[in-house]
Design a protein around this motif. Structure first.
Motif, PDB file in Angstrom:
ATOM      1  N   UNK A   4    -109.036   4.603 -48.844  1.00 50.07           N
ATOM      2  CA  UNK A   4    -108.245   3.849 -47.870  1.00 50.07           C
ATOM      3  C   UNK A   4    -108.726   2.404 -47.772  1.00 50.07           C
ATOM      4  N   UNK A   5    -110.045   2.210 -47.717  1.00 49.70           N
ATOM      5  CA  UNK A   5    -110.604   0.858 -47.624  1.00 49.70           C
ATOM      6  C   UNK A   5    -110.295   0.042 -48.876  1.00 49.70           C
ATOM      7  N   UNK A   6    -110.417   0.652 -50.058  1.00 49.46           N
ATOM      8  CA  UNK A   6    -110.103  -0.060 -51.303  1.00 49.46           C
ATOM      9  C   UNK A   6    -108.641  -0.473 -51.341  1.00 49.46           C
ATOM     10  N   UNK A   7    -107.770   0.424 -50.941  1.00 53.33           N
ATOM     11  CA  UNK A   7    -106.336   0.107 -50.966  1.00 53.33           C
ATOM     12  C   UNK A   7    -105.981  -0.962 -49.943  1.00 53.33           C
ATOM     13  N   UNK A   8    -106.685  -0.980 -48.838  1.00 54.37           N
ATOM     14  CA  UNK A   8    -106.406  -1.973 -47.799  1.00 54.37           C
ATOM     15  C   UNK A   8    -106.988  -3.339 -48.150  1.00 54.37           C
ATOM     16  N   UNK A   9    -108.262  -3.384 -48.520  1.00 56.20           N
ATOM     17  CA  UNK A   9    -108.955  -4.661 -48.711  1.00 56.20           C
ATOM     18  C   UNK A   9    -108.907  -5.209 -50.128  1.00 56.20           C
ATOM     19  N   UNK A  10    -108.627  -4.358 -51.096  1.00 55.01           N
ATOM     20  CA  UNK A  10    -108.634  -4.784 -52.498  1.00 55.01           C
ATOM     21  C   UNK A  10    -107.298  -4.463 -53.168  1.00 55.01           C
ATOM     22  N   UNK A  11    -106.236  -4.530 -52.422  1.00 54.72           N
ATOM     23  CA  UNK A  11    -104.917  -4.193 -52.966  1.00 54.72           C
ATOM     24  C   UNK A  11    -104.629  -5.018 -54.218  1.00 54.72           C
ATOM     25  N   UNK A  25    -116.006   8.149 -56.959  1.00 58.33           N
ATOM     26  CA  UNK A  25    -114.632   7.935 -57.387  1.00 58.33           C
ATOM     27  C   UNK A  25    -114.608   6.783 -58.371  1.00 58.33           C
ATOM     28  N   UNK A  26    -113.556   6.735 -59.131  1.00 56.57           N
ATOM     29  CA  UNK A  26    -113.413   5.735 -60.172  1.00 56.57           C
ATOM     30  C   UNK A  26    -112.347   4.724 -59.757  1.00 56.57           C
ATOM     31  N   UNK A  27    -112.728   3.465 -59.702  1.00 58.04           N
ATOM     32  CA  UNK A  27    -111.799   2.374 -59.421  1.00 58.04           C
ATOM     33  C   UNK A  27    -111.638   1.589 -60.721  1.00 58.04           C
ATOM     34  N   UNK A  28    -110.495   1.727 -61.343  1.00 55.35           N
ATOM     35  CA  UNK A  28    -110.259   1.077 -62.642  1.00 55.35           C
ATOM     36  C   UNK A  28    -109.822  -0.368 -62.441  1.00 55.35           C
ATOM     37  N   UNK A  29    -110.387  -1.227 -63.279  1.00 61.25           N
ATOM     38  CA  UNK A  29    -110.107  -2.659 -63.199  1.00 61.25           C
ATOM     39  C   UNK A  29    -108.960  -3.038 -64.133  1.00 61.25           C
ATOM     40  N   UNK A  30    -108.292  -4.137 -63.837  1.00 66.61           N
ATOM     41  CA  UNK A  30    -107.229  -4.609 -64.738  1.00 66.61           C
ATOM     42  C   UNK A  30    -107.786  -4.997 -66.102  1.00 66.61           C
ATOM     43  N   UNK A  84    -117.187  -6.137 -51.540  1.00 63.83           N
ATOM     44  CA  UNK A  84    -116.544  -6.073 -52.856  1.00 63.83           C
ATOM     45  C   UNK A  84    -115.339  -7.002 -52.902  1.00 63.83           C
ATOM     46  N   UNK A  85    -114.499  -6.966 -51.877  1.00 62.76           N
ATOM     47  CA  UNK A  85    -113.319  -7.833 -51.826  1.00 62.76           C
ATOM     48  C   UNK A  85    -113.727  -9.300 -51.795  1.00 62.76           C
TER      49      UNK A  85
END
Length: 101
Positions: A4-11, A25-30, A84-85
């Motif tokens: 939730x925090x990643x989707x909110x602050x790092x959309x 969890x895995x957060x894939x980068x562009x 992070x953001x």
């Protein structure tokens, strides 16, 4: 909480896997972002986020961050995502190395 925090602050900065990987969890980068350099910048800012590309035995285009969440309180996770953001906003995009991520 972390998703939730990643989707909110790092959309738009990550593609977050909804699948469960136990304690991470895995957060894939562009495409084009160097996850090793980003991980280093985050460590300097006080956030431990392992580069996903380091978990492959050969060069890969799989770039991202492996984020642990099990040992942290929700408020600590939210704070880390804000850091992070801020790191992502405060610097030029971290471009990929010549081979792999």
């Amino acid at each position: 909480v972390l998703i939730e925090a990643l989707r909110q602050d790092c959309a738009g900065q990550f593609s977050v896997d909804d699948e469960q990987y136990g304690l991470h969890l895995c957060a894939r980068l562009p495409d084009g972002v160097d996850d090793v350099a980003l991980s280093t910048r985050l460590r300097e800012a006080g956030v431990l986020a392992e580069p996903l590309s380091e978990f492959f035995s050969r060069p890969t285009d799989e770039c991202g961050l492996l984020l642990g969440f099990a040992a942290h309180r929700p408020d600590a996770l939210r704070s880390a995502v804000k850091t992070l953001a801020a790191v992502l906003r405060s610097s030029q995009p971290v471009r990929r190395r010549a081979a792999g991520c």
